[in-house]
Design a protein around this motif. Structure first.
Motif, PDB file in Angstrom:
ATOM      1  N   THR A 199      -8.380 -39.939 -18.617  1.00 54.28           N
ATOM      2  CA  THR A 199      -8.228 -39.181 -19.850  1.00 54.28           C
ATOM      3  C   THR A 199      -7.142 -38.127 -19.721  1.00 54.28           C
ATOM      4  OG1 THR A 199     -10.519 -39.546 -20.464  1.00 54.28           O
ATOM      5  CG2 THR A 199      -9.467 -37.614 -21.418  1.00 54.28           C
ATOM      6  N   GLY A 200      -6.179 -38.171 -20.617  1.00 57.72           N
ATOM      7  CA  GLY A 200      -5.181 -37.102 -20.689  1.00 57.72           C
ATOM      8  C   GLY A 200      -5.726 -36.051 -21.636  1.00 57.72           C
ATOM      9  N   SER A 201      -5.857 -34.825 -21.179  1.00 57.88           N
ATOM     10  CA  SER A 201      -6.453 -33.807 -22.049  1.00 57.88           C
ATOM     11  C   SER A 201      -5.401 -33.063 -22.856  1.00 57.88           C
ATOM     12  CB  SER A 201      -7.254 -32.801 -21.214  1.00 57.88           C
ATOM     13  OG  SER A 201      -6.396 -32.152 -20.304  1.00 57.88           O
ATOM     14  N   CYS A 202      -4.123 -33.230 -22.504  1.00 55.61           N
ATOM     15  CA  CYS A 202      -3.078 -32.491 -23.220  1.00 55.61           C
ATOM     16  C   CYS A 202      -1.723 -33.134 -22.929  1.00 55.61           C
ATOM     17  CB  CYS A 202      -3.041 -31.036 -22.738  1.00 55.61           C
ATOM     18  SG  CYS A 202      -2.750 -30.875 -20.976  1.00 55.61           S
ATOM     19  N   GLU A 203      -0.715 -32.724 -23.703  1.00 58.49           N
ATOM     20  CA  GLU A 203       0.669 -33.015 -23.311  1.00 58.49           C
ATOM     21  C   GLU A 203       1.169 -31.736 -22.650  1.00 58.49           C
ATOM     22  OE1 GLU A 203       2.826 -35.692 -26.496  1.00 58.49           O
ATOM     23  OE2 GLU A 203       1.406 -34.347 -27.468  1.00 58.49           O
ATOM     24  N   SER A 204       1.881 -31.864 -21.547  1.00 57.68           N
ATOM     25  CA  SER A 204       2.291 -30.672 -20.823  1.00 57.68           C
ATOM     26  C   SER A 204       3.713 -30.833 -20.304  1.00 57.68           C
ATOM     27  CB  SER A 204       1.341 -30.435 -19.641  1.00 57.68           C
ATOM     28  OG  SER A 204       1.776 -29.326 -18.887  1.00 57.68           O
ATOM     29  N   SER A 205       4.462 -29.748 -20.316  1.00 52.55           N
ATOM     30  CA  SER A 205       5.833 -29.842 -19.782  1.00 52.55           C
ATOM     31  C   SER A 205       5.971 -29.009 -18.512  1.00 52.55           C
ATOM     32  CB  SER A 205       6.843 -29.410 -20.846  1.00 52.55           C
ATOM     33  OG  SER A 205       6.495 -28.137 -21.325  1.00 52.55           O
ATOM     34  N   ILE A 238     -16.655 -43.461 -29.527  1.00 53.65           N
ATOM     35  CA  ILE A 238     -15.956 -42.481 -28.689  1.00 53.65           C
ATOM     36  C   ILE A 238     -15.551 -43.202 -27.407  1.00 53.65           C
ATOM     37  CG2 ILE A 238     -17.198 -40.474 -29.597  1.00 53.65           C
ATOM     38  CD1 ILE A 238     -18.837 -40.511 -26.926  1.00 53.65           C
ATOM     39  N   SER A 239     -14.728 -42.558 -26.584  1.00 52.30           N
ATOM     40  CA  SER A 239     -14.404 -43.150 -25.283  1.00 52.30           C
ATOM     41  C   SER A 239     -15.361 -42.556 -24.260  1.00 52.30           C
ATOM     42  CB  SER A 239     -12.959 -42.842 -24.894  1.00 52.30           C
ATOM     43  OG  SER A 239     -12.824 -41.453 -24.720  1.00 52.30           O
ATOM     44  N   LEU A 240     -15.668 -43.324 -23.221  1.00 48.04           N
ATOM     45  CA  LEU A 240     -16.556 -42.825 -22.162  1.00 48.04           C
ATOM     46  C   LEU A 240     -15.781 -42.901 -20.860  1.00 48.04           C
ATOM     47  CD1 LEU A 240     -19.415 -41.885 -21.388  1.00 48.04           C
ATOM     48  CD2 LEU A 240     -20.012 -44.281 -21.019  1.00 48.04           C
ATOM     49  N   ASP A 241     -15.583 -41.742 -20.218  1.00 41.32           N
ATOM     50  CA  ASP A 241     -14.729 -41.700 -19.028  1.00 41.32           C
ATOM     51  C   ASP A 241     -15.232 -40.622 -18.065  1.00 41.32           C
ATOM     52  OD1 ASP A 241     -12.633 -42.014 -17.261  1.00 41.32           O
ATOM     53  OD2 ASP A 241     -11.215 -40.827 -18.439  1.00 41.32           O
ATOM     54  N   PRO A 242     -16.342 -40.915 -17.340  1.00 45.34           N
ATOM     55  CA  PRO A 242     -16.907 -39.893 -16.451  1.00 45.34           C
ATOM     56  C   PRO A 242     -15.852 -39.405 -15.455  1.00 45.34           C
ATOM     57  CG  PRO A 242     -18.339 -41.817 -16.561  1.00 45.34           C
ATOM     58  CD  PRO A 242     -17.071 -42.188 -17.253  1.00 45.34           C
ATOM     59  N   GLY A 243     -15.788 -38.119 -15.267  1.00 42.86           N
ATOM     60  CA  GLY A 243     -14.808 -37.542 -14.333  1.00 42.86           C
ATOM     61  C   GLY A 243     -13.401 -37.502 -14.916  1.00 42.86           C
TER      62      GLY A 243
END
Ligand code: CMC
Length: 429
Positions: free
Chosen positions: A49-55, A40-45
């Motif tokens: 990390t991109g959690s979504c694509e958004s327009s 998995i990736s580890l990225d505290p805070g």
């Protein structure tokens, strides 16, 4: 052709797709990482990390750019209104005149709050923080305004959006009036969204509130600047809680709780408290700057720094100009503004702040603007919350409409004890 990046794990090579946004930003799509590699990736805070694509909102932290649905926030602050910006965020396009009228009529129609909710307001302890009250009341709205199964899904959602935008403003003003032991002022059909709020806050039977267009405009700008900020802490909270498919009121209530924190929306209150302290301790920001630079001291200069902006926050620039304008218009001489300007100048020339890319953020000047408008200190973060509502709503809407929607459920790397036996109480050391 799909761009990819190569990842080598234990001698095996995996290809990860690279996703590109419309403004050229790039991301590694790791959604299949664990299935394919066991990692998995580890990225505290979540800083990487991109959690979504958004327009909805584009921001470039290095260049200091902020746009809603492609339109620079500077243009919206100069030429638009909060209601129009809210429409733009939620619907994706600026409204036609007819659409804007219809939206304003709906906001007016839904501006009253169920009278039975008054008992809740009245029973909170007088010293309760308005953000705690607001989050509880927004959650309680669902009980008073249940689903409307007889309406179509889209109509039901639009009514819920409108209710939130309109009633939260009414509730915020009512809680202020009740906290002061004053008569609640109802919304008026003949006033615009911002003028109505000011009137509900400040009108009194012994001192009628006089609407001033410049003050109304200042509030419009304040709320436009706060209307969305892509995946910030409170918006991420709304999306995360919303991902469990709770009702929108509950998701927004979670966002309000996240915004309350002094590292997020609560910073506007914290800035004024800090400036007040500097003032009462003689007006010299020097010792505060020294403390902020001391890594052993948890003190931070409130209103400085941002997770994404590594240059001057574009909202702070507009807010600073508005601050000067509004103080001049009201003929106010706020000593805190002088301290703020000195502090900014000293900090911007200090190698610590330069090296750490710490610039004033939106909250640095917004508190002074709110003070000038007569908003009490403990209501500052509530003002931010009203402004952020269109952002939370549009982000929630986008997430539930997203075909790639998933329940938000991060993973972790466990670093606690390995398996061990339960020790009976008499045998424990
Ligand atoms: N004063 C002094 N040092 C600071 C500050 C500050 N305000 N902000 C960051 N730093 C330092 C921090 O000590 C660290 O130093 P080092 O690398 O030497 O240990 C470095 O800068 C990076 O800090 P960080 O906490 O890892 O950065 P972050 O991206 O997690 O923090 C922040 C962002 C907004 C939480 C932080 O800058 C902060 O606490 N600012 C003050 C609170 C504030 O004004 N918040 C409002 C943000 S704007 C409104 C909104 O959009 O929510």
């Amino acid at each position: 052709m799909q761009e990819t990046a190569k990842l080598i794990v234990d001698g095996r090579t995996f290809e990860l797709p690279i996703v590109r946004g419309t403004e050229g930003e790039k991301a590694l799509d790791i959604s299949r990482l664990r299935n394919e590699t066991g990692l998995i990736s580890l990225d505290p805070g979540y800083a990487n990390t991109g959690s979504c694509e958004s327009s909805i909102t584009f921001m470039d932290g290095e260049k200091g750019i902020l746009r809603y649905r492609g339109i620079p926030v500077e243009q919206l602050a100069e030429r638009s209104s909060f209601v129009e910006a809210a429409y733009l965020l939620i619907n994706g396009e600026l409204p036609t005149r007819q659409e804007l009228n219809r939206f304003s009529v709906m906001l007016n129609d839904h501006s009253l709050v169920h009278e039975d909710m008054r008992a809740f307001f009245e029973n909170f302890p007088r010293r309760a923080h308005p953000m705690g009250i607001l989050s509880s009341m927004v959650n309680a709205l669902r009980a008073f305004y249940p689903e409307l199964p007889e309406r179509g899904e889209e109509e039901e959602i639009n009514i819920t959006f409108t209710r939130l935008l309109s009633k939260v403003r009414t509730m915020a003003a009512a809680s202020y009036k009740i906290s002061r032991g004053h008569r609640v002022v109802y919304p008026r059909h003949d006033l615009s969204y911002c003028a109505n709020f000011l009137n509900m806050m400040f009108d009194s039977p012994v001192k009628p509130y006089v609407i001033d267009d410049d003050i109304v405009q200042a509030l419009n700008v304040f709320w436009i600047l706060h209307a969305d900020h892509e995946q910030n802490c409170s918006t991420a909270a709304v999306r995360l809680v919303g991902s469990a498919r709770v009702n929108l009121y509950a998701a927004i209530s979670a966002g309000i709780c996240a915004l309350w924190g002094p590292l997020h929306g609560g910073a506007n209150q914290a800035v004024i408290e800090m400036l007040n302290r500097i003032y009462t301790e003689g007006g010299d920001p020097g010792p505060f700057i020294l403390r902020a630079k001391d890594r052993k001291d948890p003190f931070r200069l409130m209103g400085f720094g941002h997770r994404v902006y590594k240059t001057y926050d574009p909202r702070a620039k507009i807010m600073k100009a508005m601050c000067d304008r509004i103080l001049e218009k009201l003929n106010l001489d706020d000593p805190l503004l002088d301290i703020a300007k000195t502090l900014e100048e000293v900090a911007l020339n200090d190698p610590y702040f330069i090296d750490h890319n710490l610039y004033p953020n939106v909250d640095f000047y917004s508190g002074i603007v709110l003070r000038a408008l007569g908003i009490p200190l403990n209501m500052f973060t509530v003002m931010f919350a009203i402004g952020r509502l269109p952002g939370w709503i549009s982000q929630w809407k986008e997430s539930v409409d997203d075909p790639k929607w998933k329940l938000h459920r991060p993973r972790q790397i466990y670093v606690g004890p390995r398996e061990r036996d339960y020790a009976p109480i008499g045998e424990r050391k």
